[in-house]
Scaffold this motif. Structure first.
Motif, PDB file in Angstrom:
ATOM      1  N   PRO A   2      -7.032  12.773  36.953  1.00 39.22           N
ATOM      2  CA  PRO A   2      -5.914  13.709  37.109  1.00 39.22           C
ATOM      3  C   PRO A   2      -4.572  13.055  36.782  1.00 39.22           C
ATOM      4  O   PRO A   2      -3.689  13.713  36.244  1.00 39.22           O
ATOM      5  CB  PRO A   2      -5.964  14.125  38.573  1.00 39.22           C
ATOM      6  CG  PRO A   2      -7.346  13.857  39.004  1.00 39.22           C
ATOM      7  CD  PRO A   2      -7.821  12.696  38.177  1.00 39.22           C
ATOM      8  N   PHE A   3      -4.427  11.752  37.072  1.00 36.43           N
ATOM      9  CA  PHE A   3      -3.179  11.074  36.762  1.00 36.43           C
ATOM     10  C   PHE A   3      -2.962  11.019  35.254  1.00 36.43           C
ATOM     11  O   PHE A   3      -1.855  11.260  34.775  1.00 36.43           O
ATOM     12  CB  PHE A   3      -3.183   9.660  37.349  1.00 36.43           C
ATOM     13  CG  PHE A   3      -1.962   8.875  36.969  1.00 36.43           C
ATOM     14  CD1 PHE A   3      -0.744   9.148  37.563  1.00 36.43           C
ATOM     15  CD2 PHE A   3      -2.021   7.896  35.996  1.00 36.43           C
ATOM     16  CE1 PHE A   3       0.398   8.448  37.215  1.00 36.43           C
ATOM     17  CE2 PHE A   3      -0.899   7.185  35.639  1.00 36.43           C
ATOM     18  CZ  PHE A   3       0.320   7.468  36.238  1.00 36.43           C
ATOM     19  N   LEU A   4      -3.990  10.704  34.508  1.00 33.34           N
ATOM     20  CA  LEU A   4      -3.886  10.649  33.053  1.00 33.34           C
ATOM     21  C   LEU A   4      -3.530  12.016  32.480  1.00 33.34           C
ATOM     22  O   LEU A   4      -2.704  12.126  31.573  1.00 33.34           O
ATOM     23  CB  LEU A   4      -5.196  10.132  32.456  1.00 33.34           C
ATOM     24  CG  LEU A   4      -5.228   9.955  30.948  1.00 33.34           C
ATOM     25  CD1 LEU A   4      -4.209   8.907  30.512  1.00 33.34           C
ATOM     26  CD2 LEU A   4      -6.617   9.550  30.502  1.00 33.34           C
ATOM     27  N   PHE A   5      -4.130  13.049  33.008  1.00 31.97           N
ATOM     28  CA  PHE A   5      -3.833  14.421  32.572  1.00 31.97           C
ATOM     29  C   PHE A   5      -2.371  14.766  32.880  1.00 31.97           C
ATOM     30  O   PHE A   5      -1.657  15.287  32.014  1.00 31.97           O
ATOM     31  CB  PHE A   5      -4.778  15.403  33.265  1.00 31.97           C
ATOM     32  CG  PHE A   5      -4.559  16.830  32.866  1.00 31.97           C
ATOM     33  CD1 PHE A   5      -4.915  17.279  31.608  1.00 31.97           C
ATOM     34  CD2 PHE A   5      -3.995  17.721  33.760  1.00 31.97           C
ATOM     35  CE1 PHE A   5      -4.706  18.588  31.235  1.00 31.97           C
ATOM     36  CE2 PHE A   5      -3.777  19.031  33.404  1.00 31.97           C
ATOM     37  CZ  PHE A   5      -4.143  19.478  32.137  1.00 31.97           C
ATOM     38  N   ALA A  11       4.557  13.671  29.358  1.00 33.20           N
ATOM     39  CA  ALA A  11       5.072  13.110  28.106  1.00 33.20           C
ATOM     40  C   ALA A  11       5.212  14.188  27.041  1.00 33.20           C
ATOM     41  O   ALA A  11       6.219  14.236  26.311  1.00 33.20           O
ATOM     42  CB  ALA A  11       4.160  11.993  27.615  1.00 33.20           C
ATOM     43  N   LEU A  12       4.247  15.078  26.963  1.00 34.60           N
ATOM     44  CA  LEU A  12       4.307  16.169  25.990  1.00 34.60           C
ATOM     45  C   LEU A  12       5.485  17.088  26.281  1.00 34.60           C
ATOM     46  O   LEU A  12       6.247  17.447  25.371  1.00 34.60           O
ATOM     47  CB  LEU A  12       2.988  16.945  26.004  1.00 34.60           C
ATOM     48  CG  LEU A  12       2.837  18.043  24.973  1.00 34.60           C
ATOM     49  CD1 LEU A  12       2.840  17.453  23.572  1.00 34.60           C
ATOM     50  CD2 LEU A  12       1.551  18.813  25.212  1.00 34.60           C
ATOM     51  N   LEU A  13       5.671  17.463  27.530  1.00 40.10           N
ATOM     52  CA  LEU A  13       6.797  18.312  27.918  1.00 40.10           C
ATOM     53  C   LEU A  13       8.119  17.614  27.630  1.00 40.10           C
ATOM     54  O   LEU A  13       9.064  18.240  27.114  1.00 40.10           O
ATOM     55  CB  LEU A  13       6.698  18.662  29.404  1.00 40.10           C
ATOM     56  CG  LEU A  13       7.859  19.463  29.984  1.00 40.10           C
ATOM     57  CD1 LEU A  13       7.845  20.882  29.441  1.00 40.10           C
ATOM     58  CD2 LEU A  13       7.792  19.466  31.500  1.00 40.10           C
ATOM     59  N   ASP A  14       8.189  16.331  27.916  1.00 37.08           N
ATOM     60  CA  ASP A  14       9.412  15.565  27.684  1.00 37.08           C
ATOM     61  C   ASP A  14       9.777  15.552  26.199  1.00 37.08           C
ATOM     62  O   ASP A  14      10.931  15.781  25.826  1.00 37.08           O
ATOM     63  CB  ASP A  14       9.222  14.147  28.205  1.00 37.08           C
ATOM     64  CG  ASP A  14      10.520  13.482  28.594  1.00 37.08           C
ATOM     65  OD1 ASP A  14      11.569  14.162  28.633  1.00 37.08           O
ATOM     66  OD2 ASP A  14      10.489  12.273  28.882  1.00 37.08           O
TER      67      ASP A  14
END
Length: 169
Positions: A2-5, A11-14
């Motif tokens: 879950p942490f990796l997800f 990162a994608l949102l950023d």
């Protein structure tokens, strides 16, 4: 997992927000804003880090453990790392970690979240089901043996302590 997800989504949102804002205000302005937040973050880390180190040294001098100062130091490191990452979401979260009042609010929120995790791990009777870490030591002391796994017939296992006067030696 879950942490990796969560990290991947963050990162994608950023980057999506960074590119969206960059397309509206221009490349140079976006780069200057990202660099400015990094410089401001470094200044805040230096100022708050020195103050936190001084408070920790005072508590050490009084013979106390500076747990609050250690948590503050961890928040400063985390906030600094977020400010060094390119992106507006990470910069905003990094600044929240560096501002003392916002850091306290984040700490309270994380404490509440931690209590929820602790409550979720409780058993049906409301008590945590765990064995104390010292049980195997206690079993050896209670039986008069140095290891709860060995018996005189079986012989010792590798790594067991056998005193010099013991016949199994």
């Amino acid at each position: 997992m879950p942490f990796l997800f969560f990290f991947t989504l963050f990162a994608l949102l950023d980057f999506v927000i960074l590119f969206s804002v960059g397309s509206q205000i221009g490349l140079l302005t976006t780069l200057l804003m990202v660099l400015a937040t990094g410089v401001i973050g470094l200044h805040l880390i230096r100022r708050e880090g020195v103050a936190t180190l001084a408070r920790a040294q005072e508590r050490f001098a009084r013979g106390e453990v500076p747990t609050g100062e250690l948590l503050t130091g961890a928040a400063l490191i985390f906030g600094g790392a977020l400010l060094m990452a390119p992106g507006f979401v990470s910069d905003g979260l990094g600044l929240l970690c560096l501002i003392p009042d916002a850091r306290r609010l984040l700490g309270k929120g994380l404490a509440r979240l931690g209590l929820r995790f602790q409550a979720a791990s409780m058993g049906a009777g409301g008590r945590r089901h765990h064995q104390p870490a010292d049980d195997w030591h206690q079993a050896g002391r209670d039986s008069g043996e140095y290891s709860a796994r060995t018996t005189p017939e079986d012989g010792p296992l590798e790594g067991d302590f056998i005193p010099r006067g013991d016949a199994r030696r």
